[in-house]
Design a protein around this motif. Structure first.
Motif, PDB file in Angstrom:
ATOM      1  N   PRO A   1       0.787  -1.178   0.042  1.00  0.00           N
ATOM      2  CA  PRO A   1       0.177   0.535   0.490  1.00  0.00           C
ATOM      3  C   PRO A   1       0.506   1.244  -0.055  1.00  0.00           C
ATOM      4  N   HIS A   2       0.435   2.401  -0.936  1.00  0.00           N
ATOM      5  CA  HIS A   2       0.929   3.826  -0.743  1.00  0.00           C
ATOM      6  C   HIS A   2       0.085   4.846   0.207  1.00  0.00           C
TER       7      HIS A   2
ATOM      8  N   VAL B   1      -2.441   6.136   2.808  1.00  0.00           N
ATOM      9  CA  VAL B   1      -3.787   5.701   4.178  1.00  0.00           C
ATOM     10  C   VAL B   1      -4.990   5.649   3.074  1.00  0.00           C
TER      11      VAL B   1
ATOM     12  N   ASP C   1      -8.932   1.904   1.916  1.00  0.00           N
ATOM     13  CA  ASP C   1      -8.077   2.104   2.889  1.00  0.00           C
ATOM     14  C   ASP C   1      -6.696   1.717   3.348  1.00  0.00           C
ATOM     15  N   ARG C   2      -5.501   1.649   3.968  1.00  0.00           N
ATOM     16  CA  ARG C   2      -4.854   1.099   3.481  1.00  0.00           C
ATOM     17  C   ARG C   2      -4.990  -0.415   4.118  1.00  0.00           C
TER      18      ARG C   2
ATOM     19  N   GLU D   1      -3.899  -3.160   1.822  1.00  0.00           N
ATOM     20  CA  GLU D   1      -2.719  -4.409   2.314  1.00  0.00           C
ATOM     21  C   GLU D   1      -3.433  -6.106   2.107  1.00  0.00           C
TER      22      GLU D   1
END
Length: 186
Positions: free
Chosen positions: A11-12, A14, A85-86, A90
């Protein structure tokens, strides 16, 4: 046939963006906003609980729609619809992004080929002696390499240059190779 065009990385930020390891010569076209890509699970971590429904594991969808794509420090960053979202991003890590080979436009140049067009073709000498078949294409810095699967099970690397590969006959299902002495013994 499914062609891998990318692999989702970490992930990049949030807001659900992810890095993508590009595996296509046309990233601007393949990762344009609005594009729908099929997915194949890769080496992913175990499913995580979804924020929408705590306790319910998040499963990677069969298709992902690109909302936004941008290049940042030599990498492609992508935001997919439904990945807010992060934590959810993920869960996508390791997922392969694929397209159907039937949806890929053939090159205009008759001397240019997509990898999937070559894989599986018979490899023969100019005199017709069968050497094996193309197992895959390796993209090396100096030239592309045909990975030849020999009848006895070994593999050999053949530089995909005109001096050694004078003809590719897609209609005939073969690649004509004129290897220098010893090349197939390496």
């Amino acid at each position: 046939m499914q062609l891998v065009v990318g692999r989702i990385g970490k992930p990049h930020g949030v807001r659900g963006e992810v890095t993508v390891e590009v595996r296509t010569d046309e990233p601007e076209a393949r990762f344009a906003p609005g594009t729908v890509l099929r997915t194949e699970p890769g080496a992913m971590p175990p499913p995580t609980a979804s924020e929408d429904e705590p306790g319910v594991p998040f499963r990677v969808p069969a298709e992902l729609t690109i909302e936004e794509a941008r290049f940042h420090q030599g990498r492609v960053l992508i935001a997919f619809a439904g990945i807010p979202d992060r934590n959810t991003a993920e869960a996508l890590r390791g997922t392969l992004l694929v397209v159907d080979s039937a949806d890929v436009t053939p090159p205009d140049d008759p001397e240019e080929f997509h990898d999937h067009q070559l894989v599986g073709l018979a490899v023969v000498t100019p005199s017709g002696e069968r050497l094996g078949e193309v197992a895959r294409i390796d993209h090396a810095p100096s030239s592309d390499l045909l990975v030849l699967r020999r009848p006895e099970g070994r593999t050999a690397l053949i530089p995909f240059v005109r001096a050694i590969v004078p003809e590719v006959d897609l209609a005939g299902g073969r690649v004509i190779v004129d290897p220098p002495a010893g090349l197939l013994d390496l």
